[in-house]
Motif scaffolding. Structure first.
Motif, PDB file in Angstrom:
ATOM      1  N   UNK A  23       6.152  -0.877   3.665  1.00  0.00           N
ATOM      2  CA  UNK A  23       5.994   0.306   3.330  1.00  0.00           C
ATOM      3  C   UNK A  23       6.062   1.292   4.587  1.00  0.00           C
ATOM      4  N   UNK A  24       5.440   0.657   5.699  1.00  0.00           N
ATOM      5  CA  UNK A  24       5.247   1.470   6.899  1.00  0.00           C
ATOM      6  C   UNK A  24       6.400   1.302   8.005  1.00  0.00           C
ATOM      7  N   UNK A  25       7.245   0.032   7.867  1.00  0.00           N
ATOM      8  CA  UNK A  25       8.229  -0.033   8.865  1.00  0.00           C
ATOM      9  C   UNK A  25       7.643  -0.119  10.201  1.00  0.00           C
ATOM     10  N   UNK A  26       8.282   0.653  11.057  1.00  0.00           N
ATOM     11  CA  UNK A  26       8.004   0.846  12.640  1.00  0.00           C
ATOM     12  C   UNK A  26       7.552   2.342  12.716  1.00  0.00           C
ATOM     13  N   UNK A  27       7.724   3.158  11.688  1.00  0.00           N
ATOM     14  CA  UNK A  27       7.536   4.661  11.901  1.00  0.00           C
ATOM     15  C   UNK A  27       6.257   5.170  12.137  1.00  0.00           C
ATOM     16  N   UNK A  28       5.234   4.180  12.022  1.00  0.00           N
ATOM     17  CA  UNK A  28       3.599   4.598  12.092  1.00  0.00           C
ATOM     18  C   UNK A  28       2.960   3.658  13.476  1.00  0.00           C
ATOM     19  N   UNK A  29       3.836   3.193  14.321  1.00  0.00           N
ATOM     20  CA  UNK A  29       3.576   2.419  15.582  1.00  0.00           C
ATOM     21  C   UNK A  29       2.834   3.439  16.357  1.00  0.00           C
ATOM     22  N   UNK A  30       1.623   2.827  16.980  1.00  0.00           N
ATOM     23  CA  UNK A  30       0.971   3.699  17.688  1.00  0.00           C
ATOM     24  C   UNK A  30      -0.111   4.564  17.130  1.00  0.00           C
ATOM     25  N   UNK A  31      -0.154   4.499  15.674  1.00  0.00           N
ATOM     26  CA  UNK A  31      -1.192   5.051  14.876  1.00  0.00           C
ATOM     27  C   UNK A  31      -2.173   4.327  14.543  1.00  0.00           C
TER      28      UNK A  31
END
Length: 193
Positions: A23-31
């Motif tokens: 559901x997150x993919x890589x879109x929230x990397x670093x969070x």
């Protein structure tokens, strides 16, 4: 890690909570991200661990859901939650009521995000493929538990659901196809203002 602005308030330590990495993919990397797993028990346990680790000033639940009211691809904000598989009516309790609890049947907690439609979330430990309950119009498996923990811990809570399916006979196939679009939809709403 970025600060996040929600309804003109800035939060400095958000925790983004998903059931699954898909559901997150890589879109929230670093969070600060927590993947709590499927179902209310996993969600409760793993959110409590994530709160201890990150000490967030807001919990942002992002996930996929079914709906018979909203269209596939739409993002809906939920501030009302029902534990849809709580059924002790045979003992005289109200539909969805937790026995011997002073809590209301509908848990009202969370931030309403301006510009998004509002839904009532029914959380339960089964994948619903034949939605018939008029009390809720968003069907998923964790948000009630996440909202309850957030309320009990006195942490602001935002719950956004990406509609992946119609909570019907094609729900499983639709979810597999639609889940890949959820993260970019969430990122656009939360960060691309």
């Amino acid at each position: 890690m970025e600060n996040i602005k929600i309804n003109n308030k800035i939060y400095q330590n958000p925790l983004f909570v998903f059931a699954l990495e898909k559901e997150a993919g890589t879109a929230f990397s670093g969070e600060n991200v927590a993947f709590v797993g499927v179902g209310k028990i996993n969600a409760t346990y793993n959110l409590l661990k994530a709160i201890q680790k990150h000490n967030p000033d807001i919990i942002i639940n992002l996930g996929t859901a079914g709906s018979t009211k909203f269209n596939k691809g739409e993002v809906v904000c939920c501030t009302e939650f029902i534990q849809r598989d709580m059924d002790v009516m045979a003992l005289g309790f109200q539909k969805f009521e937790t026995p011997f609890s002073t809590d209301a049947v509908i848990l009202e907690y969370g931030i309403e995000l301006e510009g998004l439609p509002k839904g009532i979330c029914g959380s339960g430990d089964q994948f619903e493929m034949e939605h018939k309950n008029p009390e809720y119009n968003i069907i998923e498996m964790e948000a009630f538990a996440l909202a309850k923990v957030s309320k009990e811990e006195n942490i602001p809570f935002l719950s956004l659901k990406f509609i992946s399916d119609g909570a019907d006979g094609g729900a499983a196939e639709d979810w597999v196809e639609q889940v890949k679009y959820a993260a970019s939809a969430f990122k656009k709403i939360l960060f691309d203002k």
